[in-house]
Design an enzyme around this catalytic site. Structure first.
Site, PDB file in Angstrom:
ATOM      1  N   ASP A 166      -3.315  51.851  -5.693  1.00 26.52           N
ATOM      2  CA  ASP A 166      -4.411  51.878  -6.665  1.00 26.52           C
ATOM      3  C   ASP A 166      -4.991  50.479  -6.837  1.00 26.52           C
ATOM      4  OD1 ASP A 166      -1.941  51.247  -7.742  1.00 26.52           O
ATOM      5  OD2 ASP A 166      -2.086  52.606  -9.433  1.00 26.52           O
ATOM      6  N   GLU A 174      -6.073  53.984 -14.123  1.00 29.34           N
ATOM      7  CA  GLU A 174      -5.760  53.738 -15.533  1.00 29.34           C
ATOM      8  C   GLU A 174      -6.580  54.619 -16.468  1.00 29.34           C
ATOM      9  OE1 GLU A 174      -3.304  52.116 -16.455  1.00 29.34           O
ATOM     10  OE2 GLU A 174      -2.810  50.622 -14.926  1.00 29.34           O
TER      11      GLU A 174
END
Length: 432
Positions: free
Chosen positions: A99, A159
């Site tokens: 990520d 997130e």
């Protein structure tokens, strides 16, 4: 921070042999990976749209024989490496994920490459990008021998933005022409001793959902509450009721955590009764049964409480990430491989899952695989005083990037070899 070989970091006996074939090349790559990580760290981007980060990834992959596709609704990068040892059939496919997004946190680490734009790589995603780039370079260097295909998934929006789900919708799992047989991700950790791998079979991280709650009264004068319907005491009772629900309705063996975060009223002065109170409950859970209780029964409890006090209640359930569940077979293979390569003293099996959440969960819902944590605790910092991830002081030793990249590459190779091996047959000739 200076690089140190992983054996110096564990406090346990140094393995006699390191059998990860990618380690020498990874050590050579380390300065390049560290430079990339620090560049990303100094200019973090938040959310789904990360144009500078995407450009940095594309630049880092330039010159490699990869099939590259970028996202349409997010700044993702998908790169496919096809191995030469699989023949015309192409062989099996595995996926590696890293990520890329940062957090809206003002950095206070004091690092000379610290971010100054109000965002921060406080969860280590800058290391994840560099580690995945390193794995791509390592595997590309041996592509003629590679027994299959590897998808490299560079993902924005972990997130809270659901970037993993969006990339699945845009076809990342089919980028190589067929579905992966396994998927792996390594997540660095700022409080785990350097070089230590941590994982577990089954649930490893919680699912997360939200209840948005609004209690409506009538407002009025603070001196005459009997002439109004004050929603503030109702909200106070609701907070206690939520905690009682978690303690008494959720099975002890199937934990859930419910936290009231945002809480506000529309009162404009101390002598004005609020007309409405709004709050949000953040709910962490593992099983579908507990999720059903939180989704269906807890809202009914809150509506009933409001009705008993003459209030109206609006309760909205907002699903977010599912629980992250490691496949039992793949995780057993991963633990065995990591133990063989790095020594069993470096591989820790968690007794219990963590209550934090991860959107690699979307991949693991569709592909058997494993999420592994890798310790990146800086030298000289005791784990008990290290700043936790998501905090303004979180620090990571990026000397771990060589180990990170080599471990990802080795897990991918090992997964392809296992998937390419002939299936065992019983005496009747049928596959077991």
């Amino acid at each position: 921070m200076t690089h140190r070989p992983a054996p110096e970091k564990t406090g346990g006996p140094e393995p006699a042999v390191t059998r990860n074939p990618f380690t020498p090349a990874a050590e050579t790559l380390l300065p390049e990976l560290r430079t990339l990580r620090r560049s990303l760290h100094s200019r973090p981007e938040v959310g789904l749209h990360l144009p500078e980060t995407q450009r940095a990834v594309l630049d880092a992959l330039e010159g490699l024989d990869l099939e590259i596709v970028t996202g349409t609704s997010l700044s993702s990068v998908v790169a496919v490496l096809r191995g030469g040892a699989a023949g015309d059939a192409g062989g099996p496919v595995v996926l590696l994920r890293g990520d890329m997004d940062a957090l809206p946190v003002e950095e206070a680490t004091g690092l000379d490459f610290a971010a100054t734009n109000g965002a921060m790589h406080a969860c280590g995603h800058d290391l994840h990008v560099a580690g995945l780039v390193g794995a791509a370079e390592l595997l590309h260097g041996r592509r003629d021998e590679l027994p299959g295909t590897v998808i490299f998934m560079f993902q924005p929006g972990e997130e809270g933005f659901g970037g993993g789900r969006i990339m699945i919708d845009e076809g990342v799992l089919d980028a190589a022409g067929e579905r992966p047989v396994a998927a792996y991700a390594i997540h660095v950790d700022a409080t785990t001793p350097y070089g230590r791998f941590v994982t577990r079979s089954g649930p490893i991280m919680a699912g997360v959902s939200t209840l948005r709650i609004r209690f409506e009264g009538t407002g009025g004068h603070a001196a005459m509450p009997h002439l109004a319907v004050d929603p503030v005491p109702v909200a106070a009772q609701a907070i206690l009721a939520v905690q009682s629900f978690a303690a008494r309705r959720i099975p002890a063996g199937d934990p859930a955590v419910i936290t009231i975060g945002p809480l506000s009223s529309d009162s404009s002065a101390g002598n004005v009764l609020a007309r409405s109170v709004s709050m949000e409950a953040n709910m962490r859970h593992f099983s579908e049964g507990t999720l059903a209780l939180l989704r269906d029964e807890l809202p009914e409890l809150l509506r009933g409480l409001a009705k008993a006090h003459g209030c109206a209640a609006t309760v909205e359930f907002v699903p977010s990430y599912p629980a992250t569940v490691n496949d039992a077979h793949e995780t057993a293979e991963v633990v065995t491989r990591l133990s063989e390569v790095h020594g069993p003293e470096r591989v820790v099996t968690l007794a219990e899952p963590a209550m934090a959440s991860e959107d690699f969960s979307y991949v693991l819902q569709r592909v058997p695989g494993t999420l592994v944590f890798l310790g990146a605790l800086p030298e000289g910092v005791p784990p008990e005083v290290a700043a936790p991830m998501h905090s303004e002081g979180a620090r990571f030793d990026d000397g771990v990037l060589g180990l990170h990249a080599a471990a990802l590459a080795d897990l991918a190779w090992n997964g392809l070899e296992r998937a390419s091996a002939p299936s065992p047959v019983n005496e009747a000739g049928a596959s077991r």
